[in-house]
Design an enzyme around this catalytic site. Structure first.
Site, PDB file in Angstrom:
ATOM      1  N   TYR A 157       0.831  -1.209   0.000  1.00  0.00           N
ATOM      2  CA  TYR A 157       0.000   0.000   0.000  1.00  0.00           C
ATOM      3  C   TYR A 157       0.865   1.258   0.000  1.00  0.00           C
ATOM      4  O   TYR A 157       0.619   2.206  -0.760  1.00  0.00           O
ATOM      5  CB  TYR A 157      -0.907  -0.025   1.226  1.00  0.00           C
ATOM      6  N   LYS A 161       1.027   4.129  -2.945  1.00  0.00           N
ATOM      7  CA  LYS A 161       0.706   5.526  -2.640  1.00  0.00           C
ATOM      8  C   LYS A 161       1.917   6.436  -2.854  1.00  0.00           C
ATOM      9  O   LYS A 161       1.773   7.592  -3.263  1.00  0.00           O
ATOM     10  CB  LYS A 161       0.196   5.640  -1.201  1.00  0.00           C
TER      11      LYS A 161
END
Length: 249
Positions: A157, A161
């Site tokens: 993640y 990002k």
């Protein structure tokens, strides 16, 4: 429906709940015709659209999977032909499958990168074609504070990002000559349905890392998206705007 540039249109991906829903509602109040994107939960997406209508705004549901480039290209092209070229794109759709690196499954890594990073790239590419032609537009990426700071158990993640930040800085330079602005918002700990599942000790531990001492709300992100979508931010592009209560400075 005839194509007219007088109509301000906005597409918000992952708009059926949480931050995406708040942004869709705020942009509708700002006068945008809002496309409420969702992948599977039509009932929740329709609730958002009903709230938009109740507040005097307008929009429609727009179902497609951001990780499927063919679906993205077809849907975004259709928006430009049936209503008006996109004025604003908000890449909010995202998932997280948490695990430590040594336990990370290939399929979980691929799914996270496909939705959180590739999906935003696909949507940006498709929207940029329309925005470059009309020589205006604002693209807003919803990243995360962990894309700047990192977080144990969220390697995939965080990578996705963080990738959004680098991607944004590159395309902001590519599109600037056509007056298309691209910026990133990095939310910190925002109170949503997902975070509501945390235990009180977990919440207390997180709060200790937030200098302002409280959790953010989806509307805190929506306010920044509203600003970036407006002409008030006309001299801002390629920037990373943290909305995190001071978690990362």
């Amino acid at each position: 429906m005839t194509n007219t540039t007088a109509v301000k249109t906005a597409l918000v991906t992952g708009a059926s709940r949480g931050i995406g829903a708040a942004i869709a509602l705020r942009l509708a109040k700002d006068g945008f015709y809002v496309y409420v994107n969702y992948t599977s939960n039509e009932a929740k997406a329709r609730e958002v659209l009903d709230q938009i209508s109740a507040a005097g705004g307008s929009g429609e549901l727009c179902r497609f999977d951001v990780s499927d480039s063919t679906q993205v290209d077809e849907k975004i092209a259709a928006i430009g032909k049936t209503k008006a070229p996109l004025s604003v794109l908000v890449n909010n759709a995202g998932i997280t499958v948490d695990s430590l690196l040594i336990r990370m499954k290939d399929e979980d890594l691929e799914k996270t990168l496909s939705v959180d990073l590739k999906g935003a790239i696909y949507c940006t590419r498709a929207a940029a074609i329309q925005m470059m032609r009309q020589r205006s537009g604002s693209i807003i990426q919803i990243s995360s504070v962990v894309g700047e700071s990192g977080n144990p158990g969220q390697a995939a993640y965080s990578a996705a990002k963080a990738g959004l930040i680098g991607f944004t800085k590159s395309v902001a330079k590519e599109l600037a000559s056509r007056q298309v602005r691209v910026n990133v918002v990095t939310p910190g700990f925002i109170a949503t349905d997902m975070t509501g599942a945390l235990t009180e000790p977990q919440k207390e531990a997180i709060l200790r890392s937030v200098p302002l001492g409280f959790f953010g709300a989806p509307d805190d992100i929506a306010c920044v998206a509203s600003f970036l979508a407006s002409s008030a931010s006309r001299y801002i592009t390629g920037q990373v705007i943290g909305v995190n209560g001071g978690m990362y400075m």
